[in-house]
Design a protein around this motif. Structure first.
Motif, PDB file in Angstrom:
ATOM      1  N   ASP A   1       4.015   6.318   2.900  1.00 25.24           N
ATOM      2  CA  ASP A   1       2.797   7.016   3.327  1.00 25.24           C
ATOM      3  C   ASP A   1       2.367   8.046   2.292  1.00 25.24           C
ATOM      4  O   ASP A   1       1.167   8.227   2.035  1.00 25.24           O
ATOM      5  CB  ASP A   1       3.017   7.702   4.676  1.00 25.24           C
ATOM      6  CG  ASP A   1       3.029   6.721   5.834  1.00 25.24           C
ATOM      7  OD1 ASP A   1       2.560   5.584   5.650  1.00 25.24           O
ATOM      8  OD2 ASP A   1       3.504   7.086   6.922  1.00 25.24           O
ATOM      9  N   LEU A   2       3.334   8.723   1.694  1.00 22.20           N
ATOM     10  CA  LEU A   2       3.017   9.713   0.666  1.00 22.20           C
ATOM     11  C   LEU A   2       2.311   9.040  -0.508  1.00 22.20           C
ATOM     12  O   LEU A   2       1.302   9.541  -1.019  1.00 22.20           O
ATOM     13  CB  LEU A   2       4.291  10.415   0.192  1.00 22.20           C
ATOM     14  CG  LEU A   2       4.137  11.383  -0.986  1.00 22.20           C
ATOM     15  CD1 LEU A   2       3.134  12.485  -0.666  1.00 22.20           C
ATOM     16  CD2 LEU A   2       5.497  11.982  -1.352  1.00 22.20           C
ATOM     17  N   ALA A   3       2.847   7.899  -0.933  1.00 27.26           N
ATOM     18  CA  ALA A   3       2.243   7.174  -2.054  1.00 27.26           C
ATOM     19  C   ALA A   3       0.795   6.789  -1.738  1.00 27.26           C
ATOM     20  O   ALA A   3      -0.105   6.956  -2.575  1.00 27.26           O
ATOM     21  CB  ALA A   3       3.057   5.923  -2.377  1.00 27.26           C
ATOM     22  N   LEU A   4       0.550   6.296  -0.526  1.00 28.94           N
ATOM     23  CA  LEU A   4      -0.801   5.910  -0.131  1.00 28.94           C
ATOM     24  C   LEU A   4      -1.736   7.116  -0.116  1.00 28.94           C
ATOM     25  O   LEU A   4      -2.885   7.022  -0.556  1.00 28.94           O
ATOM     26  CB  LEU A   4      -0.772   5.248   1.253  1.00 28.94           C
ATOM     27  CG  LEU A   4      -0.088   3.880   1.332  1.00 28.94           C
ATOM     28  CD1 LEU A   4      -0.004   3.409   2.768  1.00 28.94           C
ATOM     29  CD2 LEU A   4      -0.841   2.854   0.486  1.00 28.94           C
ATOM     30  N   ASN A   5      -1.245   8.241   0.362  1.00 26.19           N
ATOM     31  CA  ASN A   5      -2.084   9.439   0.432  1.00 26.19           C
ATOM     32  C   ASN A   5      -2.283  10.099  -0.923  1.00 26.19           C
ATOM     33  O   ASN A   5      -3.118  10.994  -1.060  1.00 26.19           O
ATOM     34  CB  ASN A   5      -1.494  10.428   1.430  1.00 26.19           C
ATOM     35  CG  ASN A   5      -1.785  10.035   2.867  1.00 26.19           C
ATOM     36  OD1 ASN A   5      -2.933   9.940   3.276  1.00 26.19           O
ATOM     37  ND2 ASN A   5      -0.738   9.766   3.626  1.00 26.19           N
ATOM     38  N   LEU A   6      -1.530   9.660  -1.917  1.00 24.54           N
ATOM     39  CA  LEU A   6      -1.748  10.108  -3.286  1.00 24.54           C
ATOM     40  C   LEU A   6      -2.638   9.137  -4.053  1.00 24.54           C
ATOM     41  O   LEU A   6      -2.853   9.295  -5.249  1.00 24.54           O
ATOM     42  CB  LEU A   6      -0.405  10.275  -4.017  1.00 24.54           C
ATOM     43  CG  LEU A   6       0.455  11.457  -3.562  1.00 24.54           C
ATOM     44  CD1 LEU A   6       1.819  11.422  -4.251  1.00 24.54           C
ATOM     45  CD2 LEU A   6      -0.241  12.776  -3.857  1.00 24.54           C
ATOM     46  N   GLY A   7      -3.129   8.113  -3.340  1.00 27.17           N
ATOM     47  CA  GLY A   7      -4.066   7.182  -3.954  1.00 27.17           C
ATOM     48  C   GLY A   7      -3.439   5.985  -4.636  1.00 27.17           C
ATOM     49  O   GLY A   7      -4.114   5.266  -5.376  1.00 27.17           O
ATOM     50  N   TYR A   8      -2.146   5.746  -4.391  1.00 27.84           N
ATOM     51  CA  TYR A   8      -1.480   4.587  -4.991  1.00 27.84           C
ATOM     52  C   TYR A   8      -1.551   3.399  -4.035  1.00 27.84           C
ATOM     53  O   TYR A   8      -1.249   3.532  -2.840  1.00 27.84           O
ATOM     54  CB  TYR A   8      -0.007   4.894  -5.278  1.00 27.84           C
ATOM     55  CG  TYR A   8       0.210   5.873  -6.405  1.00 27.84           C
ATOM     56  CD1 TYR A   8       0.156   5.460  -7.734  1.00 27.84           C
ATOM     57  CD2 TYR A   8       0.485   7.215  -6.148  1.00 27.84           C
ATOM     58  CE1 TYR A   8       0.360   6.352  -8.777  1.00 27.84           C
ATOM     59  CE2 TYR A   8       0.696   8.115  -7.178  1.00 27.84           C
ATOM     60  CZ  TYR A   8       0.631   7.679  -8.487  1.00 27.84           C
ATOM     61  OH  TYR A   8       0.831   8.572  -9.508  1.00 27.84           O
ATOM     62  N   ALA A   9      -1.945   2.252  -4.554  1.00 32.94           N
ATOM     63  CA  ALA A   9      -2.008   1.052  -3.729  1.00 32.94           C
ATOM     64  C   ALA A   9      -0.624   0.463  -3.489  1.00 32.94           C
ATOM     65  O   ALA A   9      -0.416  -0.289  -2.542  1.00 32.94           O
ATOM     66  CB  ALA A   9      -2.914   0.001  -4.378  1.00 32.94           C
ATOM     67  N   ASP A  10       0.324   0.813  -4.349  1.00 31.17           N
ATOM     68  CA  ASP A  10       1.676   0.247  -4.284  1.00 31.17           C
ATOM     69  C   ASP A  10       2.689   1.368  -4.455  1.00 31.17           C
ATOM     70  O   ASP A  10       2.621   2.137  -5.424  1.00 31.17           O
ATOM     71  CB  ASP A  10       1.839  -0.799  -5.396  1.00 31.17           C
ATOM     72  CG  ASP A  10       3.106  -1.630  -5.236  1.00 31.17           C
ATOM     73  OD1 ASP A  10       4.118  -1.084  -4.764  1.00 31.17           O
ATOM     74  OD2 ASP A  10       3.078  -2.815  -5.604  1.00 31.17           O
ATOM     75  N   VAL A  11       3.634   1.459  -3.538  1.00 35.96           N
ATOM     76  CA  VAL A  11       4.640   2.526  -3.595  1.00 35.96           C
ATOM     77  C   VAL A  11       5.502   2.417  -4.842  1.00 35.96           C
ATOM     78  O   VAL A  11       5.997   3.432  -5.366  1.00 35.96           O
ATOM     79  CB  VAL A  11       5.507   2.515  -2.315  1.00 35.96           C
ATOM     80  CG1 VAL A  11       6.368   1.254  -2.255  1.00 35.96           C
ATOM     81  CG2 VAL A  11       6.371   3.770  -2.239  1.00 35.96           C
ATOM     82  N   SER A  12       5.664   1.206  -5.374  1.00 32.72           N
ATOM     83  CA  SER A  12       6.505   1.038  -6.564  1.00 32.72           C
ATOM     84  C   SER A  12       5.867   1.714  -7.780  1.00 32.72           C
ATOM     85  O   SER A  12       6.575   2.245  -8.645  1.00 32.72           O
ATOM     86  CB  SER A  12       6.750  -0.447  -6.841  1.00 32.72           C
ATOM     87  OG  SER A  12       5.538  -1.110  -7.150  1.00 32.72           O
ATOM     88  N   ILE A  13       4.524   1.708  -7.843  1.00 27.83           N
ATOM     89  CA  ILE A  13       3.840   2.378  -8.955  1.00 27.83           C
ATOM     90  C   ILE A  13       4.050   3.881  -8.862  1.00 27.83           C
ATOM     91  O   ILE A  13       4.328   4.554  -9.857  1.00 27.83           O
ATOM     92  CB  ILE A  13       2.333   2.043  -8.944  1.00 27.83           C
ATOM     93  CG1 ILE A  13       2.122   0.532  -9.103  1.00 27.83           C
ATOM     94  CG2 ILE A  13       1.605   2.804 -10.047  1.00 27.83           C
ATOM     95  CD1 ILE A  13       0.672   0.107  -8.979  1.00 27.83           C
ATOM     96  N   PHE A  14       3.930   4.419  -7.641  1.00 27.99           N
ATOM     97  CA  PHE A  14       4.198   5.847  -7.434  1.00 27.99           C
ATOM     98  C   PHE A  14       5.630   6.189  -7.843  1.00 27.99           C
ATOM     99  O   PHE A  14       5.870   7.181  -8.539  1.00 27.99           O
ATOM    100  CB  PHE A  14       3.964   6.216  -5.969  1.00 27.99           C
ATOM    101  CG  PHE A  14       4.560   7.542  -5.577  1.00 27.99           C
ATOM    102  CD1 PHE A  14       4.153   8.714  -6.198  1.00 27.99           C
ATOM    103  CD2 PHE A  14       5.535   7.607  -4.589  1.00 27.99           C
ATOM    104  CE1 PHE A  14       4.700   9.945  -5.831  1.00 27.99           C
ATOM    105  CE2 PHE A  14       6.081   8.825  -4.217  1.00 27.99           C
ATOM    106  CZ  PHE A  14       5.676   9.988  -4.850  1.00 27.99           C
ATOM    107  N   SER A  15       6.588   5.366  -7.421  1.00 28.49           N
ATOM    108  CA  SER A  15       7.998   5.642  -7.726  1.00 28.49           C
ATOM    109  C   SER A  15       8.254   5.632  -9.230  1.00 28.49           C
ATOM    110  O   SER A  15       8.977   6.493  -9.756  1.00 28.49           O
ATOM    111  CB  SER A  15       8.894   4.611  -7.022  1.00 28.49           C
ATOM    112  OG  SER A  15       8.776   4.730  -5.613  1.00 28.49           O
ATOM    113  N   ARG A  16       7.640   4.679  -9.944  1.00 30.00           N
ATOM    114  CA  ARG A  16       7.817   4.619 -11.396  1.00 30.00           C
ATOM    115  C   ARG A  16       7.229   5.862 -12.066  1.00 30.00           C
ATOM    116  O   ARG A  16       7.849   6.463 -12.950  1.00 30.00           O
ATOM    117  CB  ARG A  16       7.161   3.352 -11.966  1.00 30.00           C
ATOM    118  CG  ARG A  16       7.972   2.091 -11.756  1.00 30.00           C
ATOM    119  CD  ARG A  16       7.540   0.996 -12.719  1.00 30.00           C
ATOM    120  NE  ARG A  16       6.126   0.663 -12.588  1.00 30.00           N
ATOM    121  CZ  ARG A  16       5.642  -0.249 -11.746  1.00 30.00           C
ATOM    122  NH1 ARG A  16       6.464  -0.918 -10.941  1.00 30.00           N
ATOM    123  NH2 ARG A  16       4.344  -0.512 -11.699  1.00 30.00           N
TER     124      ARG A  16
END
Length: 336
Positions: free
Chosen positions: A298-313
């Motif tokens: 949910d955090l990744a989505l609310n930061l504008g990332y379509a994919d949590v893996s991109i946020f994690s990287r």
């Protein structure tokens, strides 16, 4: 752990000063600072905010201080939650979104909907209390809930009501044109009510309205941070991230600038839009991982990332740790 975005009390300093008192002194009395409340997406203690509102109401001799503060705010005092709510397909979806994502704004409050005859009651309940029974906090919260629906439903009229548990103040008291004939004192709940027939309606805000809200915020920031374009850009970014459309074109439009003009202005200050975007995402991510209760997805989505893996990287590139590893090392409980 009861926390709330400091953006919830936007315009606090201005209102207290207008009423002839020193906001810094009042903030200090409850252990807060002006710097804390000037960062709308930072988290502060929810109980301390409640105590601040009660203290301020007493010092200023304003029994409806919480409502008066809410009356001067836009719906974007609730940050990402309000912005994303405005993009829902129906008012029913807006209510459901608010119930599910209230944690984007605050931890320690629950939103419940109940049908009472032809009315839908949106009830607010808190998981903590104070000496006054959260008198002023209830006013502020109900007022902010009203603000969202008032700005999403055209022609709401007086069918949209604010409900407060407290009795009506004695004698003459401050009244707002926005809330006139819409206040229900000594109610059986704190929150708002409106006709259930509104639920299938489509919310009405448009891009011009949202930009106008941002412009109001920019004017506020300019008074706090004169000539600080970076602070203004970061502020707009933080409110657009959850929409998934946070690019330089949207940010520039909000600031009423051409994208190339914004780019050049930032370059003269030795910073790029991409850097400010990354810094803002990083700040929000760390705050949520340290204090929040959102899942990493949910955090990744609310930061504008379509994919949590991109946020994690990206997060690992910034910090050297995965979001979960960083959270385990830096988790704080906050005030309860």
């Amino acid at each position: 752990m009861f926390l709330i975005r400091s953006g919830a009390i936007e315009r606090y300093e201005q209102l207290v000063s207008q009423l002839g008192h020193n906001p810094n002194e009042l903030l200090a009395r409850v252990g807060l600072t002006a710097a804390q409340i000037r960062q709308p997406n930072s988290y502060i203690s929810y109980p301390r905010l409640a105590d601040l509102l009660d203290l301020t109401a007493q010092r200023c001799g304003e029994p409806l201080f919480g409502l008066r503060l809410a009356a001067g705010q836009s719906m974007l005092a609730l940050g990402e939650m309000a912005l994303s709510s405005s993009q829902q397909a129906t008012i029913e979806s807006v209510v459901a979104y608010a119930q599910q994502h209230i944690g984007l704004h605050a931890y320690g409050v629950d939103v419940t909907q109940k049908i009472n005859g032809e009315q839908l009651e949106l009830q607010l309940s808190f998981n903590f209390s104070n000496e006054s029974g959260l008198l002023q906090l209830m006013q502020l919260s109900a007022g902010q809930a009203f603000n969202i629906l008032w700005q999403l439903v055209q022609g709401a009229g007086t069918s949209l009501k604010i409900h407060l548990l407290q009795a009506e103040p004695e004698g003459e008291y401050w009244q707002s044109e926005r809330y006139a004939e819409r206040l229900v004192f000594s109610s059986h709940f704190c929150g708002i009510s409106f006709p259930a027939s509104w639920l299938p309606r489509k919310p009405t805000p448009n891009e011009d309205l949202i930009r106008e809200h941002f412009r109001e915020r920019i004017h506020q920031l300019e008074s706090l941070y004169p000539d600080n374009l970076e602070a203004q850009v970061r502020h707009v970014i933080s409110n657009l991230l959850a929409s998934g459309e946070c690019d330089i074109e949207r940010v520039a439009a909000t600031l009423d600038l051409h994208p190339r003009v914004l780019q050049k202005k930032l370059q003269t200050r030795g910073v790029t839009f991409r850097e400010l975007l990354q810094e803002t995402r990083m700040e929000i991510a760390e705050l949520n991982l340290r204090f929040g209760q959102q899942s990493i997805t949910d955090l990744a989505l609310n930061l504008g990332y379509a994919d949590v893996s991109i946020f994690s990287r990206n997060f690992k590139r910034w910090t050297g740790l995965s979001p979960r590893q960083w959270q385990q090392q830096n988790r704080e409980n906050g005030d309860s």
